[in-house]
Design a protein around this motif. Structure first.
Motif, PDB file in Angstrom:
ATOM      1  N   UNK A  13      72.166  45.303 122.283  1.00 32.51           N
ATOM      2  CA  UNK A  13      71.332  45.889 123.336  1.00 32.51           C
ATOM      3  C   UNK A  13      69.969  46.308 122.778  1.00 32.51           C
ATOM      4  N   UNK A  14      69.965  47.047 121.678  1.00 31.42           N
ATOM      5  CA  UNK A  14      68.694  47.510 121.094  1.00 31.42           C
ATOM      6  C   UNK A  14      67.806  46.336 120.683  1.00 31.42           C
ATOM      7  N   UNK A  15      68.400  45.307 120.102  1.00 34.00           N
ATOM      8  CA  UNK A  15      67.624  44.109 119.755  1.00 34.00           C
ATOM      9  C   UNK A  15      67.046  43.462 121.011  1.00 34.00           C
ATOM     10  N   UNK A  16      67.849  43.379 122.061  1.00 36.17           N
ATOM     11  CA  UNK A  16      67.389  42.773 123.311  1.00 36.17           C
ATOM     12  C   UNK A  16      66.223  43.555 123.903  1.00 36.17           C
ATOM     13  N   UNK A  17      66.332  44.869 123.918  1.00 39.43           N
ATOM     14  CA  UNK A  17      65.255  45.689 124.486  1.00 39.43           C
ATOM     15  C   UNK A  17      63.997  45.584 123.631  1.00 39.43           C
ATOM     16  N   UNK A  18      64.152  45.538 122.323  1.00 41.70           N
ATOM     17  CA  UNK A  18      62.997  45.357 121.434  1.00 41.70           C
ATOM     18  C   UNK A  18      62.336  44.001 121.712  1.00 41.70           C
ATOM     19  N   UNK A  19      63.151  42.951 121.870  1.00 42.27           N
ATOM     20  CA  UNK A  19      62.614  41.622 122.195  1.00 42.27           C
ATOM     21  C   UNK A  19      61.932  41.618 123.557  1.00 42.27           C
ATOM     22  N   UNK A  20      62.519  42.298 124.519  1.00 41.64           N
ATOM     23  CA  UNK A  20      61.926  42.385 125.855  1.00 41.64           C
ATOM     24  C   UNK A  20      60.577  43.111 125.778  1.00 41.64           C
ATOM     25  N   UNK A  21      60.527  44.177 124.999  1.00 39.50           N
ATOM     26  CA  UNK A  21      59.275  44.928 124.838  1.00 39.50           C
ATOM     27  C   UNK A  21      58.174  44.018 124.290  1.00 39.50           C
ATOM     28  N   UNK A  61      53.329  40.753 125.141  1.00 31.35           N
ATOM     29  CA  UNK A  61      52.618  39.474 124.970  1.00 31.35           C
ATOM     30  C   UNK A  61      52.148  38.928 126.309  1.00 31.35           C
ATOM     31  N   UNK A  62      52.925  39.153 127.367  1.00 30.56           N
ATOM     32  CA  UNK A  62      52.575  38.645 128.691  1.00 30.56           C
ATOM     33  C   UNK A  62      51.367  39.357 129.270  1.00 30.56           C
ATOM     34  N   UNK A  63      51.129  40.599 128.849  1.00 28.10           N
ATOM     35  CA  UNK A  63      49.995  41.364 129.376  1.00 28.10           C
ATOM     36  C   UNK A  63      48.785  41.306 128.453  1.00 28.10           C
ATOM     37  N   UNK A  72      63.722  52.604 124.509  1.00 24.14           N
ATOM     38  CA  UNK A  72      62.455  52.669 125.231  1.00 24.14           C
ATOM     39  C   UNK A  72      61.607  51.432 124.991  1.00 24.14           C
ATOM     40  N   UNK A  73      60.850  51.083 126.022  1.00 23.49           N
ATOM     41  CA  UNK A  73      59.880  49.999 125.937  1.00 23.49           C
ATOM     42  C   UNK A  73      58.527  50.555 126.371  1.00 23.49           C
ATOM     43  N   UNK A  74      57.467  49.861 125.994  1.00 19.68           N
ATOM     44  CA  UNK A  74      56.130  50.360 126.320  1.00 19.68           C
ATOM     45  C   UNK A  74      55.670  49.975 127.723  1.00 19.68           C
ATOM     46  N   UNK A  75      56.317  49.011 128.360  1.00 20.18           N
ATOM     47  CA  UNK A  75      55.935  48.582 129.715  1.00 20.18           C
ATOM     48  C   UNK A  75      56.419  49.597 130.757  1.00 20.18           C
ATOM     49  N   UNK A  76      55.704  49.684 131.873  1.00 18.28           N
ATOM     50  CA  UNK A  76      56.129  50.600 132.941  1.00 18.28           C
ATOM     51  C   UNK A  76      57.391  50.089 133.649  1.00 18.28           C
ATOM     52  N   UNK A  77      58.122  50.975 134.339  1.00 13.93           N
ATOM     53  CA  UNK A  77      59.389  50.602 134.977  1.00 13.93           C
ATOM     54  C   UNK A  77      59.310  49.404 135.924  1.00 13.93           C
TER      55      UNK A  77
END
Length: 159
Positions: free
Chosen positions: A143-151, A156-158, A25-30
């Protein structure tokens, strides 16, 4: 040297001899996560550390992706459902023993964030399938590391 892989459709995701499925899961919306996957292809190396280069091709209908270790893919995007799903098929690759590959990223709302489900559906030689099954835990960590990095990148972008 890259070689042509078997052309498969979305039904291959369920029928593939090898399926690795992971979710996080990530905190950003879909819709925000979807844009990072489908519209910011060149940004993938900034959050998916296994990806060293990613370029959109043919106006977004294709991609060229390079991974650590020198593995390369020429892909065709096969599903673009904004905020829900992004999937692509590998048409050419230099991955030893790989015969067919479709990857699908499914996005579903999870509270105020998004549940990201990634399916790696492949066919290949017996050695390729054995190796990938043995590497399942490492692929899951990646995958989990990538999703954590994406999150973190999306937060940071918002900010």
């Amino acid at each position: 040297m890259t070689r042509r892989l078997r052309s498969v459709g979305l039904d291959f995701i369920e029928a593939a001899p090898l399926r690795l499925v992971f979710a996080a899961e990530v905190s950003a919306p879909p819709d925000v996560v979807y844009r990072a996957l489908a519209e910011d292809v060149e940004g993938w190396p900034g959050w998916f550390t296994q990806v060293t280069a990613a370029l959109p091709l043919d106006g977004g209908a294709g991609r060229e992706v390079r991974l650590r270790g020198g593995i390369a893919f020429r892909e065709t995007v096969v599903a673009t459902d904004p905020g829900e799903r992004y999937a692509y098929r590998a048409d050419r690759s230099n991955a030893p023993g790989l015969h067919a590959l479709v990857e699908e990223w499914q996005l579903t709302p999870a509270g105020t964030g998004t549940r990201v489900r990634w399916t790696f559906a492949a066919d290949g030689s017996a050695l390729f399938r054995f190796t990938m099954r043995c590497a399942r835990a490492a692929v899951g960590r990646s995958f989990r590391d990538a999703v954590r990095n994406l999150d973190r990148r999306l937060a940071a972008a918002t900010a």
